[in-house]
Design a protein around this motif. Structure first.
Motif, PDB file in Angstrom:
ATOM      1  N   SER A   1       0.905  -1.350  -0.230  1.00 27.92           N
ATOM      2  CA  SER A   1       0.095  -0.088  -0.081  1.00 27.92           C
ATOM      3  C   SER A   1       0.814   1.234   0.060  1.00 27.92           C
ATOM      4  CB  SER A   1      -1.005   0.138   1.198  1.00 27.92           C
ATOM      5  OG  SER A   1      -0.172  -0.016   2.531  1.00 27.92           O
ATOM      6  N   ALA A   2       2.171   1.147   0.551  1.00 31.04           N
ATOM      7  CA  ALA A   2       2.859   2.303   0.552  1.00 31.04           C
ATOM      8  C   ALA A   2       3.462   2.919  -0.768  1.00 31.04           C
ATOM      9  CB  ALA A   2       4.013   2.024   1.692  1.00 31.04           C
ATOM     10  N   THR A   3       3.753   1.448  -1.490  1.00 32.62           N
ATOM     11  CA  THR A   3       4.225   1.721  -2.786  1.00 32.62           C
ATOM     12  C   THR A   3       3.274   2.244  -3.765  1.00 32.62           C
ATOM     13  OG1 THR A   3       3.972  -0.565  -3.324  1.00 32.62           O
ATOM     14  CG2 THR A   3       6.314   0.162  -2.570  1.00 32.62           C
ATOM     15  N   ASP A   4       1.889   1.843  -3.479  1.00 30.97           N
ATOM     16  CA  ASP A   4       0.785   2.374  -4.335  1.00 30.97           C
ATOM     17  C   ASP A   4       0.489   3.762  -3.945  1.00 30.97           C
ATOM     18  OD1 ASP A   4       0.229  -0.374  -5.401  1.00 30.97           O
ATOM     19  OD2 ASP A   4      -1.385  -0.992  -3.683  1.00 30.97           O
ATOM     20  N   MET A   5       0.763   4.091  -2.798  1.00 29.92           N
ATOM     21  CA  MET A   5       0.683   5.539  -2.526  1.00 29.92           C
ATOM     22  C   MET A   5       1.559   6.312  -2.901  1.00 29.92           C
ATOM     23  SD  MET A   5      -1.120   5.801   1.231  1.00 29.92           S
ATOM     24  CE  MET A   5      -0.599   4.284   1.974  1.00 29.92           C
ATOM     25  N   LEU A   6       2.621   6.056  -3.342  1.00 32.89           N
ATOM     26  CA  LEU A   6       3.879   6.710  -3.836  1.00 32.89           C
ATOM     27  C   LEU A   6       3.639   7.636  -5.147  1.00 32.89           C
ATOM     28  CD1 LEU A   6       7.024   6.830  -3.095  1.00 32.89           C
ATOM     29  CD2 LEU A   6       7.394   5.371  -4.814  1.00 32.89           C
ATOM     30  N   PRO A   7       2.730   7.349  -5.913  1.00 31.34           N
ATOM     31  CA  PRO A   7       2.502   8.620  -6.940  1.00 31.34           C
ATOM     32  C   PRO A   7       1.814   9.816  -6.433  1.00 31.34           C
ATOM     33  CG  PRO A   7       2.080   6.292  -7.877  1.00 31.34           C
ATOM     34  CD  PRO A   7       2.453   6.155  -6.439  1.00 31.34           C
ATOM     35  N   PHE A   8       0.875   9.377  -5.239  1.00 30.17           N
ATOM     36  CA  PHE A   8       0.203  10.506  -4.822  1.00 30.17           C
ATOM     37  C   PHE A   8       0.929  11.269  -3.953  1.00 30.17           C
ATOM     38  CE2 PHE A   8      -2.684  11.864  -1.160  1.00 30.17           C
ATOM     39  CZ  PHE A   8      -3.326  12.679  -2.056  1.00 30.17           C
ATOM     40  N   LEU A   9       1.663  10.607  -3.151  1.00 27.53           N
ATOM     41  CA  LEU A   9       2.802  11.530  -2.406  1.00 27.53           C
ATOM     42  C   LEU A   9       3.754  12.348  -3.226  1.00 27.53           C
ATOM     43  CD1 LEU A   9       3.746   8.682   0.236  1.00 27.53           C
ATOM     44  CD2 LEU A   9       2.366  10.421   0.580  1.00 27.53           C
ATOM     45  N   ILE A  10       4.258  11.729  -4.220  1.00 31.81           N
ATOM     46  CA  ILE A  10       4.943  12.478  -5.309  1.00 31.81           C
ATOM     47  C   ILE A  10       4.194  13.769  -5.772  1.00 31.81           C
ATOM     48  CG2 ILE A  10       6.164  12.511  -7.515  1.00 31.81           C
ATOM     49  CD1 ILE A  10       7.073   9.526  -6.741  1.00 31.81           C
ATOM     50  N   PHE A  11       3.149  13.500  -6.053  1.00 36.10           N
ATOM     51  CA  PHE A  11       1.979  14.573  -6.534  1.00 36.10           C
ATOM     52  C   PHE A  11       1.870  15.561  -5.450  1.00 36.10           C
ATOM     53  CE2 PHE A  11      -2.418  16.215  -6.660  1.00 36.10           C
ATOM     54  CZ  PHE A  11      -2.503  17.070  -7.857  1.00 36.10           C
ATOM     55  N   LEU A  12       1.719  15.179  -4.269  1.00 41.96           N
ATOM     56  CA  LEU A  12       1.737  16.280  -3.239  1.00 41.96           C
ATOM     57  C   LEU A  12       3.006  16.870  -2.864  1.00 41.96           C
ATOM     58  CD1 LEU A  12      -0.265  14.214  -0.432  1.00 41.96           C
ATOM     59  CD2 LEU A  12      -1.070  15.867  -2.080  1.00 41.96           C
ATOM     60  N   CYS A  13       4.068  16.174  -3.155  1.00 39.24           N
ATOM     61  CA  CYS A  13       5.593  17.089  -2.998  1.00 39.24           C
ATOM     62  C   CYS A  13       5.478  18.120  -4.115  1.00 39.24           C
ATOM     63  CB  CYS A  13       6.337  16.090  -2.968  1.00 39.24           C
ATOM     64  SG  CYS A  13       6.937  15.135  -1.528  1.00 39.24           S
ATOM     65  N   VAL A  14       4.836  17.804  -5.354  1.00 35.03           N
ATOM     66  CA  VAL A  14       5.140  18.543  -6.531  1.00 35.03           C
ATOM     67  C   VAL A  14       4.209  19.717  -6.302  1.00 35.03           C
ATOM     68  CG1 VAL A  14       4.620  18.903  -8.803  1.00 35.03           C
ATOM     69  CG2 VAL A  14       5.963  16.781  -8.196  1.00 35.03           C
ATOM     70  N   LEU A  15       3.138  19.564  -5.739  1.00 33.74           N
ATOM     71  CA  LEU A  15       2.105  20.658  -5.403  1.00 33.74           C
ATOM     72  C   LEU A  15       2.687  21.405  -4.260  1.00 33.74           C
ATOM     73  CD1 LEU A  15      -1.238  18.890  -5.266  1.00 33.74           C
ATOM     74  CD2 LEU A  15      -0.455  20.762  -6.851  1.00 33.74           C
ATOM     75  N   GLY A  16       3.502  21.080  -3.379  1.00 38.08           N
ATOM     76  CA  GLY A  16       3.953  21.778  -2.385  1.00 38.08           C
ATOM     77  C   GLY A  16       5.088  22.627  -2.737  1.00 38.08           C
ATOM     78  N   MET A  17       5.975  22.169  -3.676  1.00 38.99           N
ATOM     79  CA  MET A  17       7.017  22.912  -4.371  1.00 38.99           C
ATOM     80  C   MET A  17       6.382  24.060  -5.250  1.00 38.99           C
ATOM     81  SD  MET A  17      10.038  20.157  -5.266  1.00 38.99           S
ATOM     82  CE  MET A  17       9.250  19.334  -6.385  1.00 38.99           C
ATOM     83  N   ILE A  18       5.448  23.653  -6.047  1.00 37.19           N
ATOM     84  CA  ILE A  18       4.727  24.764  -6.826  1.00 37.19           C
ATOM     85  C   ILE A  18       4.313  25.947  -5.889  1.00 37.19           C
ATOM     86  CG2 ILE A  18       2.847  25.462  -8.285  1.00 37.19           C
ATOM     87  CD1 ILE A  18       3.273  22.554  -9.410  1.00 37.19           C
TER      88      ILE A  18
END
Length: 137
Positions: free
Chosen positions: A51-68
């Motif tokens: 489940s952690a690896t399944d959530m990885l794209p979402f976490l990356i998306f949240l990180c990108v949103l934070g950087m933006i």
């Protein structure tokens, strides 16, 4: 007899080595509360590796949103600083324009012009100018 004595010495040496190892080795450190929490969280099924690896794209998306979001705030602050700087420059130029305009109005008065050209030998007209009319025939 030699063999029995030899076996006893070897056994005693082994026991002494084990005791020394136990005393030399530090006791196992207990995990801190945060480490224990994360270990329990990931191993006992609340969040599994899958489940952690399944959530990885979402976490990356949240990180990108934070950087933006951070970049956007930096750009906004920079734009505000630029606007303030330009406003100050406009005020200074406005003051300079007003002072130059007032100076020009003062220097273009008839008396001031007369004072300036008096040094050249040019005098102010006392009588009004005459109009020259040309007849075309």
């Amino acid at each position: 007899m030699n063999n029995q004595f030899k076996k006893r010495l070897e056994e005693q040496e082994e026991v002494q080595e084990q005791e020394e190892l136990e005393t030399v080795q530090e006791p196992a450190k207990e995990d801190g509360p945060t480490t224990a929490f994360f270990r329990k969280l990931f191993t006992e099924g609340v969040v599994s590796k899958e489940s952690a690896t399944d959530m990885l794209p979402f976490l990356i998306f949240l990180c990108v949103l934070g950087m933006i979001y951070i970049a956007n705030s930096h750009m906004a602050v920079k734009n505000i600083r630029d606007i303030d700087k330009l406003n100050k420059e406009v005020k200074e130029l406005s003051w300079e324009y007003k002072s130059l305009k007032a100076d020009l109005m003062f220097k273009s008065k008839l008396t001031e012009v007369a004072k300036k050209v008096d040094t050249l030998g040019i005098k102010e007209l006392i009588e009004p100018p005459k109009k020259i009319i040309i007849n075309k025939k």
